[in-house]
Write a protein that holds these residues in place. Structure first.
Motif, short mmCIF file in Angstrom:
data_model
loop_
_atom_site.label_atom_id
_atom_site.label_comp_id
_atom_site.label_asym_id
_atom_site.label_seq_id
_atom_site.Cartn_x
_atom_site.Cartn_y
_atom_site.Cartn_z
N ARG A 298 0.92 -1.17 0.23
CA ARG A 298 0.11 -0.20 0.11
C ARG A 298 1.05 1.12 0.17
O ARG A 298 2.08 1.35 0.56
CB ARG A 298 -0.98 0.10 1.12
CG ARG A 298 -0.20 -0.16 2.45
CD ARG A 298 -1.29 0.00 3.72
NE ARG A 298 -2.08 1.21 3.84
CZ ARG A 298 -1.64 2.49 4.36
NH1 ARG A 298 -0.50 2.37 5.26
NH2 ARG A 298 -2.46 3.50 4.46
N TRP A 303 -4.55 7.35 3.09
CA TRP A 303 -5.22 7.09 4.14
C TRP A 303 -5.73 5.56 4.24
O TRP A 303 -6.29 5.14 3.15
CB TRP A 303 -6.20 8.10 4.28
CG TRP A 303 -7.49 7.84 5.41
CD1 TRP A 303 -7.12 7.48 6.81
CD2 TRP A 303 -8.70 7.90 5.43
NE1 TRP A 303 -8.34 7.57 7.51
CE2 TRP A 303 -9.39 7.52 6.53
CE3 TRP A 303 -9.63 7.83 4.24
CZ2 TRP A 303 -10.74 7.37 6.65
CZ3 TRP A 303 -10.95 7.42 4.27
CH2 TRP A 303 -11.51 7.46 5.68
N LEU A 304 -5.77 5.06 5.26
CA LEU A 304 -6.38 3.58 5.47
C LEU A 304 -7.83 3.61 5.84
O LEU A 304 -8.30 3.93 7.09
CB LEU A 304 -5.63 2.53 6.46
CG LEU A 304 -5.80 1.25 6.30
CD1 LEU A 304 -5.49 0.42 5.23
CD2 LEU A 304 -5.09 0.70 7.51
N SER A 305 -8.71 3.61 4.88
CA SER A 305 -10.17 3.72 5.12
C SER A 305 -10.60 2.46 5.85
O SER A 305 -10.08 1.64 5.90
CB SER A 305 -11.09 3.81 3.77
OG SER A 305 -10.84 2.65 3.15
N PRO A 306 -11.86 2.64 6.65
CA PRO A 306 -12.52 1.30 7.21
C PRO A 306 -12.61 0.36 6.24
O PRO A 306 -12.41 -0.78 6.72
CB PRO A 306 -13.61 2.21 7.75
CG PRO A 306 -13.46 3.58 7.99
CD PRO A 306 -12.56 3.80 6.78
N ALA A 309 -9.27 -1.30 5.80
CA ALA A 309 -8.95 -1.80 6.77
C ALA A 309 -9.47 -3.25 7.14
O ALA A 309 -8.92 -4.38 7.43
CB ALA A 309 -9.04 -1.00 8.13
N THR A 312 -7.99 -5.76 4.79
CA THR A 312 -6.66 -5.93 5.26
C THR A 312 -6.58 -7.21 6.22
O THR A 312 -5.87 -8.05 6.39
CB THR A 312 -6.00 -4.53 5.74
OG1 THR A 312 -5.78 -3.78 4.62
CG2 THR A 312 -4.77 -5.10 6.35
N THR A 313 -7.78 -6.92 7.22
CA THR A 313 -8.10 -7.88 8.43
C THR A 313 -8.34 -9.22 7.65
O THR A 313 -7.87 -10.39 8.32
CB THR A 313 -9.00 -7.49 9.16
OG1 THR A 313 -8.69 -6.04 9.69
CG2 THR A 313 -9.22 -8.41 10.37
#
Length: 321
Positions: A298, A303-306, A309, A312-313
């Motif tokens: 990345r 910015w890591l948006s919800p 995220a 990614t999880t």
């Protein structure tokens, strides 16, 4: 962030845009990324005439020529490159604002949004359908736009903001602006037709590199890191004529040629597990092969948006550990 802060942020964003329709900036950024009006229209779900009108309206608003129109497409002018950096900053601010608005007042609503993810065909065909299916069950409001790209193309798209995330099959990566985190390791297997002579070699008498260098190969396209490294080993072991190597942009084409008995291939085990289990392919008893690393990439400054995220999880649950 409380509602007062939210409204102040909204007014700040409005001041940046200064009355400009933010759709113009989004269209402009998409045309800059694709360098093609038709491709931008498809991505934005607009007709090409609307995309052209948006670009012309923005150029008129700024009193600048943002693109040079060429027969093969459009390219940013020097002024266009400067404007693109500012437009991307505004679009990212808008994305953050929408996320804040969704949670303003502590509503705790479901995570929504769009995530653009790229990977090579090895992972797109073997791993990512399961990831997207699981994410739809847990976060139905998240839309995943999946694209097939090699490492070089994906890194360039991360830099332009075309992608949110990319999965790279690379053991070693070093990019100043791209953050890469090892996610998993994909096992590799050397396969052939069950009728191929090397298929009859016993595991206690594996085929050596010098013998393998005399075979024909059907491998994934240039730029596939594990195929490139494998070819280097074959060429180093070749004692006479170099091996005959055909490279395909399609994994299915390589698998089909191997199943027909035309030669060997090196593929991720996940891409051939069903064929091995059904006896359509056989694993070659050969040298020890090292697994290839899956890197999650990345842009460091984005910015890591919800939604990003959440994806990614979810990703690590669909890879071998």
């Amino acid at each position: 962030m409380d509602l007062n802060h939210y409204h102040r942020f909204s007014r700040w964003l409005g001041a940046i845009v200064d009355g400009m329709d933010i759709r113009l900036l989004r269209t402009f950024a998409t045309v800059a990324q694709t360098e093609n009006l038709t491709a931008a229209a498809e991505r934005l779900h607009l007709v090409q005439s609307t995309v052209t009108a948006h670009v012309q309206a923005l150029e008129k608003e700024l009193d600048l020529r943002l693109f040079d129109r060429l027969p093969r497409g459009v390219v940013l002018t020097g002024a266009g490159r400067v404007v693109l950096a500012q437009a991307e900053a505004v679009l990212e601010a808008e994305s953050r604002l929408r996320a804040v608005a969704a949670s303003a007042g502590g509503t705790g609503g479901p995570v929504t949004g769009r995530v653009v993810l790229a990977a090579g065909e090895t992972l797109v065909s073997a791993r990512l359908p399961g990831v997207i299916a699981a994410l739809r069950r847990s976060h139905p409001g998240i839309e995943v736009d999946l694209r097939t790209m090699g490492t070089a193309t994906a890194v360039a798209a991360l830099r332009t903001g075309e992608l949110d995330l990319a999965l790279l099959l690379e053991d070693e990566v070093a990019f100043r602006d791209i953050e890469c985190t090892p996610l998993a390791h994909e096992p590799l297997v050397l396969v052939c037709s069950p009728e191929h002579p090397v298929a009859r070699r016993a595991t206690d008498s594996p085929t050596e590199w010098a013998e393998l260098a005399r075979e024909d190969y059907f491998l994934h396209e240039q730029g596939c890191s594990y195929s490139d490294h494998f070819i280097e080993r074959l060429l180093a072991a070749a004692e006479g004529e170099p091996p005959r190597i055909t490279r395909f942009g399609s994994l299915e084409a390589a698998r089909s040629c191997v199943a027909a008995g035309l030669g060997l291939s090196l593929l991720a085990r996940a891409n051939v597990a069903d064929a091995l289990a059904a006896g359509r392919l056989a694993q070659v008893a050969g040298p020890q092969l090292t697994d290839v690393t899956v890197q999650l990439a990345r842009h460091r400054r984005r910015w890591l948006s919800p939604a990003v995220a959440a994806l990614t999880t979810e990703l690590p649950h669909h890879f071998p550990h």
